[in-house]
Design an enzyme around this catalytic site. Structure first.
Site, PDB file in Angstrom:
ATOM      1  N   GLY A 175     -18.588  29.419  23.116  1.00 33.12           N
ATOM      2  CA  GLY A 175     -17.653  30.140  23.992  1.00 33.12           C
ATOM      3  C   GLY A 175     -17.200  31.437  23.353  1.00 33.12           C
ATOM      4  O   GLY A 175     -16.989  31.497  22.140  1.00 33.12           O
ATOM      5  N   GLU A 232     -16.163  17.432  22.581  1.00 40.95           N
ATOM      6  CA  GLU A 232     -15.214  16.659  21.747  1.00 40.95           C
ATOM      7  C   GLU A 232     -15.646  15.196  21.650  1.00 40.95           C
ATOM      8  O   GLU A 232     -14.815  14.284  21.618  1.00 40.95           O
ATOM      9  CB  GLU A 232     -13.776  16.746  22.310  1.00 40.95           C
ATOM     10  CG  GLU A 232     -13.188  18.137  22.376  1.00 40.95           C
ATOM     11  CD  GLU A 232     -12.960  18.745  20.998  1.00 40.95           C
ATOM     12  OE1 GLU A 232     -12.850  17.996  20.012  1.00 40.95           O
ATOM     13  OE2 GLU A 232     -12.918  19.987  20.924  1.00 40.95           O
TER      14      GLU A 232
END
Lengths: 686, 686
Positions: A190, A446
């Site tokens: 990102g 995650e």
């Protein structure tokens, strides 16, 4: 844009959505504002109101073009908004939390996101003092824009398998960062694709031919003026995605790219430039901390994200009328509100109950984590310290399982809510589809939601093994040990329809049953790890469902809750607790039978009498309950989920007044290869 | 587009996807081509190959910009392709089926779609001879382009509630079509938004103040030259959607719009212009026909659509390697193929089994329907006719239930397959996300998947009531009656782990148990219809799962199958049958217990031994089994699902060489409000 003729402007919908929602709100006396304060706290609500005002007052945050824009326009708008948000944060002295509130209201990922989170956080945690002095304040002031480059084209979950190397050069005291293969390319990073000029790069550290595993390096990647990638670095955006298209997730390859000694973040481990040797970190870092916090945040947010979809669907299904109930003999012949059909309320009210369940679990776990951290820093005995660490390890394992369950529940629940809106749910204007698309990465990042359950099961197995070996519980705060330990006293026939405590106990029983069952398979039957992955997934789910049910129960039983909520609200919250728990129990009924926690008869009664009765009791409060989540219309950006119920007016406005496709006139005949007869001022829009 | 430097071009992936897939295909000796012919027939495959060649040879069908383009560019490209397809159909003398094969390969909805289907079909079925002469050939030749305007902003499912009116004017022998409210606006009408110049409009027919319910009118809506909407008609595109954005779904309002007497499609019912009276259709039309056919098609296609996602996921998970299995002591340290993890094969191979299950059910039901229709037209006795009609009614109810189950299975299965691809599944280049988005309307249209189950349950209730009243079965072809009738003889303890016939019987038992249980609640306990909707949904699902299991079983047992497939292939197909059936049974275990069909012990063994064993046995054939579906790479348009396994090369090519976002350079600093430093030749692309 072509305008609607006067005769169209004069039309009213046959359904008066505003009146219907008004009636809905009159049916219930639930004190919405009080519940809102209980959920979020007055301070947070005050902050949110103020930030909302700021955002709504600036044209740059106008959302009206969002649903129509292509990728490049959306990215352009998002970067402009990110810039403005940063300037506003400086101007209004916003904290990081305030800034996050603003992004949440904006409801789109912004290109600065990874700079503001992972880049800064890694510098903060892992930079030496010298490095911090050089980079941290510059990053805080957005003089450099960074990202966090870990995942690669060939490796995501398995960080140890990363292929990018950073080789120490003793001669000139530098590192060479290199991508030996195409799969070594950093991927999904990102903020990297178009925006960042710095990166923290995770690379295999090689000193004297020995590989010491992945370590972080802070590296300049683009020219500070021209913004072109530096020589030996190749960067780009990875392309369009299911959602998250306002973010420039990037790729990056290195061609023997030299960086100075100081590039390696050296707070814990480093290379000694004198001796050319690797110096290990003093002790394995206590990683529980951040990860527990991040995952609890995902649980907490999952409730909120799901609640956005459920708010939209419940309001729309209260406005939408379709058919008459088959048995009904309504004198005025008006059609039934869709929310009154049990097939709809069954789907939506159970999701509504889940929003509160997830919210309370996330909140409670973050509080427990913070309390543990605080207590650790006090002056305490070794024994007390051990107890707290044991509780924190417990909490960490539970947060992994809850992250998996909560994000799957939210993602799947959003799609369920969208489908409950019928045909109009498919329109972007419902707002649920775009939200679902942006939320989906949560089921993968995650820790992939399936992968993660191995870690949970591994911890549960260890705990079960300790219990079986006869170790006494360390203390009462280690939940997992406790309920495994106590299972013998529980018995195994629970009065789930008569006692709330028994519902919680039934969930504990089933989870510990599965844990000891798995332990037998692994330890006694010596079954292969790989053959047990499905059992592990189920065990993790069972444990996580138990934790959610227990946390919901504990929250409602707490003194604080009893003080904050009036009796009526508390009564409805207990009904939501029962709805969530019993519906979950029923949908997992076969595990509850198999463990002996409930009988077949009980499980049948659960849905057919208890759940259906709860749906009827909660139904009158449905609209007020979603109102309590207090989402501004501006955040939801949904024609179907408007607070005022003017659904059809808004659907029509968005289609007829804002839709750029209506500016073109086509040549419809196949014999002509011309497409557009005229394009109006369309080009200027693109 | 920026080009990759030479050092990047020289890089190879660390994983040799091509070698891995070659090895996969070498592991199994399943005769792929023979299975493909069995699934589709040689004739169809030949046609598809020829059409694919035609499409690939023309630049207009080049897909490389699809994933990057915004709505307007995609619509423009789709209309251009639709036009070219029509010209090719004329040139090559394609049948309607051939044309559909081309659209299927193109894999995007085209703006002419509703013209080619519902508009033409309605004219064909409902126009009088005079009307047919006037409109039908023109429509066939695309001199007029039509759509089918039924659904409205306020009414979709409930057709009787439509608000648009068509009022007969005795004075000038015309109808006035009018939208009295905003919610009367036609909505979601495919091909209407920008393309069509004619429409079949469903409107409430009012003659002498009396409402005769919705009737079809064929109406010109746009000027044939300027393509502007005619005076009194307001039309537009309804805006962006989750998917289906190459289609211009439209809205339409009428302002006292006069149309001639001949506009009302008059084959069955009409208004007599002499007497100004309404003439009813001679008998309620035999509607079973088309709807059974349409729904069976959805079942059949659901298998194929799901197979596209499963092909992509299985190939990618055979190429992707991540971690080592925890117990593994691989000497070369290479990572495990993701497909070898049981948590992945459990998810993907059960979906693979579902693709075949759905395919066979759809195929079998269409054959039964056609056979029934054929036999009806022969000269047969009244009794035989009655039997066939009873079978057709049965088939109709079953097709409703199967439509619901199959499209939900396919939609949810696609998302499961996408998640099994991990992070890269989120990229548009996976191909699954865009397919899912385009497929989603199937769960809502042709009967919402929840709503539809009421119709199924209603029919099952009626049948159960007949059986209870002691009526003997009409004949052996009425499946539902038969298995309800036979349930007493079945007994209720089935050897699901030992006998395939018993698996089928267990599904029949559970479904009939639920049916008679529901009958008790409705007839004896007099429970409200609305309180039984969840039971009805479950009953419909149970019946549909039984039908799929039964059809799978019957297909494999048929003489034709035994002739067509060699023993080895047949053996694997039986394993897929067991995997589908037992996995379904296990996931619905609580209903099987509750009905007494299986014991708790059996259900536990089902997954823990039978299903896990089947996964291992099927695993070596996984890649060949998806190969048998024979999707051309060009159709899948997926970097992850390539036949040759060159996954990483293709991901990188699509990101770095084709992605227009990489043409822009941004100014990254928040202090500057400028976004783009330069845009290259980007504008020309937009």
């Amino acid at each position: 844009m072509p305008t609607n003729p006067d005769w169209v402007k004069a039309l009213k919908p046959a359904t008066d959505g505003a009146a219907l929602l008004k009636k809905e709100r009159a049916k219930s006396d639930l004190p919405v504002e009080k519940l809102t304060v209980f959920l979020f706290g007055e301070e947070f609500l005050e902050t949110r109101r103020n930030i909302l005002k700021v955002l709504q007052s600036e044209k740059i945050f106008d959302k009206s073009a969002n649903y129509y824009s292509g990728r490049i326009q959306r990215f352009e708008a998002a970067l402009a908004r990110a810039k403005r948000l940063r300037m506003l944060a400086v101007e209004h002295d916003w904290s990081l939390e305030d800034h996050n509130v603003a992004v949440d209201l904006l409801a789109e990922p912004i290109p600065y996101m990874l700079h503001g989170t992972m880049f800064l956080l890694t510098l903060f945690n892992q930079a030496s003092e010298k490095q911090a002095a050089k980079y941290f304040m510059k990053a805080m002031n957005y003089e450099i824009i960074g990202c966090y480059a870990q995942t690669e084209l060939g490796h995501g979950s398995n960080v140890k398998g990363l292929e990018t190397t950073a080789t120490w050069n003793p001669d000139d005291k530098t590192f060479t960062i290199h991508s030996p293969t195409l799969t070594a390319s950093k991927w999904w990073i990102g903020t990297l694709g178009r925006t960042a000029n710095y990166a923290v790069v995770m690379a295999q550290l090689i000193v004297n031919g020995e590989n010491h595993g992945p370590h972080p390096f802070v590296v300049q990647i683009r020219d500070m003026k021209t913004h072109q990638p530096l020589e030996g670095v190749h960067i780009g955006d990875v392309g369009p995605k299911v959602g998250y298209n306002t973010m420039d997730n990037g790729f990056m390859l290195f061609n023997n790219y030299k960086v100075p000694h100081e590039a390696m973040l050296a707070r814990y481990s480093r290379v000694d430039p004198e001796t050319n040797t690797y110096i290990k970190p003093p002790s394995a870092a206590l990683v529980y901390g951040t990860m527990t916090w991040v995952r609890s945040t995902i649980v907490w947010q999952a409730g909120g994200v799901l609640a956005r979809g459920v708010t939209i669907a419940i309001r729309y299904c209260a406005v939408r009328q379709q058919f008459q109930d088959k048995d009904s003999e309504s004198p005025d012949g008006s059609e039934t509100q869709v929310l009154d059909y049990t097939m709809v309320s069954y789907r939506l009210l159970t999701l509504l109950a889940a929003t509160f369940a997830l919210h309370f679990s996330g909140k409670l776990m973050m509080e427990m984590y913070q309390k543990g951290q605080r207590n650790l820093s006090d002056k305490i005995s070794e024994k007390e310290k051990e107890e707290i660490l044991s509780m924190m390890a417990d909490l960490h394992a539970t947060s992994c399982g809850l992250k998996s369950l909560a994000s799957t529940t939210a993602a799947d629940g959003l799609e369920q809510a969208r489908r409950a809106c019928g045909g109009h749910g498919y329109s972007s204007f419902s707002g649920i589809g775009p939200l679902f698309a942006d939320y989906l990465p949560n089921v993968t990042w995650e820790g992939d939601n399936y992968m993660l359950t191995q870690q949970v099961a591994n911890y549960l197995l260890k705990t079960a093994r300790s219990v079986r070996m006869g170790f006494p519980p360390v203390n009462d705060t280690a939940t997992i040990f406790r309920y495994f330990y106590d299972r013998a006293e529980m018995g195994c026939a629970f009065d789930i329809l008569g006692s709330d405590a028994d519902i919680v106990a039934a969930f504990a029983w089933r989870s510990s049953f599965l844990a000891f069952n798995l332990l037998d398979k692994r330890d006694s039957e010596k079954m292969a790890w790989n053959d047990l992955l499905v059992d592990m997934y189920r065990l993790s789910k069972a444990h996580s469902q138990y934790m959610i049910v227990k946390n919901f129960y504990d929250t409602l039983n707490s003194e604080e809750t009893k003080k904050s909520l009036d009796e009526k609200t508390l009564e409805i919250m207990w009904k939501l607790f029962r709805l969530y728990s019993l519906n979950t129990l029923e949908s997992e009924a076969s595990e509850f039978y198999a463990s002996g926690a409930v009988t077949v008869k009980q499980a049948m009664l659960t849905r057919q009498s208890a759940v259906m009765k709860l749906l009827k009791e909660i139904r009158p409060h449905a609209v007020r309950l979603v109102d309590a989540w207090d989402f501004p219309d501006w955040q939801l950006d949904s024609a179907l989920g408007r607070y005022d119920g003017k659904v059809y007016e808004d659907m029509f406005r968005r289609a007829s007044e804002l839709n750029p496709l209506n500016e073109i006139t086509v040549d419809p005949y196949p014999s002509s290869t011309t497409i557009f007869k005229s394009t109006g001022n369309l080009k200027s829009k693109l």
